[in-house]
Write an enzyme that holds these catalytic residues in place. Structure first.
Site, PDB file in Angstrom:
ATOM      1  N   LYS A 174     -44.952 -91.692 -10.817  1.00  0.00           N
ATOM      2  CA  LYS A 174     -45.842 -90.805 -11.555  1.00  0.00           C
ATOM      3  C   LYS A 174     -46.489 -91.556 -12.716  1.00  0.00           C
ATOM      4  O   LYS A 174     -47.699 -91.472 -12.928  1.00  0.00           O
ATOM      5  CB  LYS A 174     -45.067 -89.583 -12.060  1.00  0.00           C
ATOM      6  CG  LYS A 174     -44.531 -88.727 -10.924  1.00  0.00           C
ATOM      7  CD  LYS A 174     -43.968 -87.427 -11.401  1.00  0.00           C
ATOM      8  CE  LYS A 174     -43.311 -86.662 -10.258  1.00  0.00           C
ATOM      9  NZ  LYS A 174     -44.166 -86.473  -9.085  1.00  0.00           N
ATOM     10  N   PRO A 189     -38.264 -85.640 -17.615  1.00  0.00           N
ATOM     11  CA  PRO A 189     -37.342 -85.760 -16.490  1.00  0.00           C
ATOM     12  C   PRO A 189     -36.480 -84.522 -16.302  1.00  0.00           C
ATOM     13  O   PRO A 189     -36.453 -83.622 -17.148  1.00  0.00           O
ATOM     14  CB  PRO A 189     -36.473 -86.950 -16.911  1.00  0.00           C
ATOM     15  CG  PRO A 189     -36.422 -86.833 -18.410  1.00  0.00           C
ATOM     16  CD  PRO A 189     -37.804 -86.344 -18.809  1.00  0.00           C
ATOM     17  N   CYS A 296     -35.606 -85.244   0.024  1.00  0.00           N
ATOM     18  CA  CYS A 296     -36.452 -84.220   0.630  1.00  0.00           C
ATOM     19  C   CYS A 296     -37.035 -84.672   1.966  1.00  0.00           C
ATOM     20  O   CYS A 296     -37.416 -83.844   2.788  1.00  0.00           O
ATOM     21  CB  CYS A 296     -37.557 -83.810  -0.331  1.00  0.00           C
ATOM     22  SG  CYS A 296     -38.455 -85.189  -1.054  1.00  0.00           S
ATOM     23  N   GLU A 395     -33.907 -75.569   3.051  1.00  0.00           N
ATOM     24  CA  GLU A 395     -33.524 -76.876   2.524  1.00  0.00           C
ATOM     25  C   GLU A 395     -32.209 -76.732   1.768  1.00  0.00           C
ATOM     26  O   GLU A 395     -32.110 -75.988   0.795  1.00  0.00           O
ATOM     27  CB  GLU A 395     -34.598 -77.433   1.593  1.00  0.00           C
ATOM     28  CG  GLU A 395     -34.253 -78.833   1.100  1.00  0.00           C
ATOM     29  CD  GLU A 395     -35.297 -79.390   0.146  1.00  0.00           C
ATOM     30  OE1 GLU A 395     -35.656 -80.572   0.304  1.00  0.00           O
ATOM     31  OE2 GLU A 395     -35.726 -78.655  -0.751  1.00  0.00           O
ATOM     32  N   GLY A 467     -45.758 -79.098  -0.337  1.00  0.00           N
ATOM     33  CA  GLY A 467     -46.494 -79.602  -1.479  1.00  0.00           C
ATOM     34  C   GLY A 467     -47.991 -79.717  -1.316  1.00  0.00           C
ATOM     35  O   GLY A 467     -48.582 -79.307  -0.315  1.00  0.00           O
ATOM     36  N   GLU A 471     -48.467 -89.038  -2.822  1.00  0.00           N
ATOM     37  CA  GLU A 471     -48.046 -90.140  -3.682  1.00  0.00           C
ATOM     38  C   GLU A 471     -48.110 -91.432  -2.885  1.00  0.00           C
ATOM     39  O   GLU A 471     -47.965 -91.440  -1.664  1.00  0.00           O
ATOM     40  CB  GLU A 471     -46.626 -89.911  -4.202  1.00  0.00           C
ATOM     41  CG  GLU A 471     -46.536 -88.798  -5.222  1.00  0.00           C
ATOM     42  CD  GLU A 471     -45.181 -88.728  -5.895  1.00  0.00           C
ATOM     43  OE1 GLU A 471     -45.136 -88.730  -7.133  1.00  0.00           O
ATOM     44  OE2 GLU A 471     -44.174 -88.661  -5.183  1.00  0.00           O
TER      45      GLU A 471
END
Length: 491
Positions: A174, A189, A296, A395, A467, A471
């Site tokens: 990020k 964080p 994930c 999940e 999402g 990234e």
């Protein structure tokens, strides 16, 4: 230079003690207190936003040439590389990742290289690109020339809110793209793993970043994160975490129409074609021994032909029997803990729900007797009758996999796509052409055929509940930029 032992925040160019609620960081493998942090107060969160806004609007960072920003960021990465052993210790102590785990490459060593790669990659991207106007539109009625350009400019102030499972890696992915693109950043964080973010304040100071360009705040709760996602002076939120929190962030960001990059949950499928059943023996271990299943993108739904299911599950269970839970700092440990007691309870709850819905526990399924301390859950294989089972739909984020039989390839693809998530997927087959054809039918942002790629140059991102935005790669850099179209007519 900030005192490393004080775990200070970094706001507007200065290391400062937190003025908010204090909280402790706990080693999930031993339950020992690793650190006590003084979190940011509401006033300090506001000061971080104001500093980032001022720094961006002044052009002290965005006004530099990309090569100048790159030189500063290389110094930042050099500082972090010099703290490699300390970073590994942080990941072990606050995150519970076993020191000898192969996952440690992704936790520390990979990000240290990726940070440098993203700087070099960005410098190769054009600031301007020409729009493909047809020839007839390139000439004005008076005979002048027309040029239409896309110009890439920074978004502004970016709030980077990161997750606990791979904290240093996520922070790098990020902070570095946002900064090299010319933005200013406030890094917040997870309260469970703040140490591997606070070190970025040290790195910013060592590199000589202008005040306000990078701010690092930690907090016990979520009040600061809510402020970051609602404040009008924040232009973008980049978040990694659960889909539920992602939805909340979207709602919070909507009134000010912030740019969003959300890397959320997943329930990825591993499909083993009939010619690849021997490979399925490692399928469960790939998930459960990868940071206790806290990833994930991990393939937590394992699809094998119905006729081979019993054989495949027996081979998976045999591979999992070698797992050694224990202190993450012990090189002999191969199975780490989940992050918290609450997460361990979540694993148990979903195993119980799965059994109630018809699944059978092949191995694991509970908290181990040893070690007595730590948030451990046994690596667990569930013989799952169908893809509607709760363990196949939700999940869990722990060392629990569902093995599901399929009748034919169409059935496997149908079940793999029967999910609100779409983050990653895996297809294994000796016939690479057939495996790729199956992979192309999966509705997911990334699909891996017989293996994956861990690179700064290849993006990842989710579809559906997994999402928005991506990234890494070109897309992971451009998401931190706005497009300005410039139409220029000659005299």
């Amino acid at each position: 230079m900030a005192d490393r032992t004080q775990h200070q925040l970094f706001i507007d160019g200065a290391a400062v003690d937190g003025a908010g609620e204090r909280f402790v960081v706990v080693n999930p493998g031993t339950e020992a207190v690793v650190a006590e942090i003084a979190g940011a107060s509401a006033a300090q969160v506001a000061a971080a936003i104001a500093g980032a806004r001022r720094a961006f609007d002044s052009g002290v960072w965005s006004g530099l040439a990309a090569t100048e920003r790159a030189a500063v960021l290389r110094r930042l990465m050099a500082y972090l590389a010099g703290q490699r052993e300390r970073l590994i210790e942080m990941v072990v102590q606050e995150g519970g990742c076993p020191v000898s785990s192969g996952t440690m490459v992704a936790q520390v060593q990979g990000p240290l290289q990726h940070g440098l790669d993203v700087i070099d990659f960005f410098l190769r991207l054009p600031e301007f690109e020409e729009n493909p106007l047809p020839f007839a539109e390139r000439i004005t009625p008076r005979g002048g020339a027309v040029q239409s350009l896309r110009r890439y400019v920074p978004v502004g102030v970016v709030a980077a809110i990161s997750a606990y499972n791979a904290p240093f890696y996520i922070n790098v992915w990020k902070v570095l793209p946002a900064l090299i693109a010319g933005n200013t950043v406030i890094l917040r964080p997870s309260p469970l793993t703040p140490l591997s973010a606070l070190i970025f304040g040290e790195a910013a100071e060592a590199a000589g970043l202008p005040p306000g360009v990078l701010n690092v705040i930690a907090e016990a709760g979520a009040e600061g994160a809510v402020t970051l996602s609602t404040h009008p002076d924040v232009d973008m939120v980049a978040f990694t975490g659960s889909s539920g929190v992602g939805r909340q962030l979207m709602a919070q960001a909507a009134p000010t129409m912030k740019r969003l990059q959300l890397e959320l949950g997943g329930k990825s499928a591993q499909i083993y074609l009939p010619d690849s059943i021997p490979q399925a023996a490692a399928a469960a271990a790939m998930v459960c021994l990868s940071h206790a299943g806290q990833g994930c993108v991990l393939g937590t739904r394992i699809f094998v032909p119905e006729a081979e299911k019993a054989q495949a599950m027996a081979a998976m269970a045999a591979a999992m029997a070698k797992a050694t839970p224990g202190d993450p700092a012990d090189p002999a440990t191969t199975m780490g803990p989940v992050i918290s007691a609450a997460q361990r309870d979540r694993c148990q709850r979903f195993v119980d729900l799965a059994v109630e819905a018809g699944a059978k526990v092949v191995c694991g399924g509970k908290r181990p007797e040893r070690p007595a301390k730590g948030f451990f859950f046994e690596p667990t294989i569930l013989d799952t009758p169908d893809n509607k089972n709760p363990a196949a739909q939700e999940e869990i984020f722990g060392p629990v996999v569902s093995v599901i039989g399929y009748r034919d390839i169409d059935h496997a693809v149908e079940m793999a796509n029967d999910s609100v998530y779409g983050l990653s997927g895996y297809v294994f087959g000796k016939d690479a052409k057939q495996a790729a054809a199956v992979a192309a039918r999966l509705r997911t942002g990334t699909v891996n055929v017989n293996g994956g790629v861990f690179s700064a140059y290849a993006s990842s991102g989710g579809w559906g509940a997994s999402g928005i935005g991506r990234e890494r790669g070109v897309e992971g850099l451009r998401v931190y930029q706005q497009i300005q179209v410039m139409n220029i007519q000659g005299a």
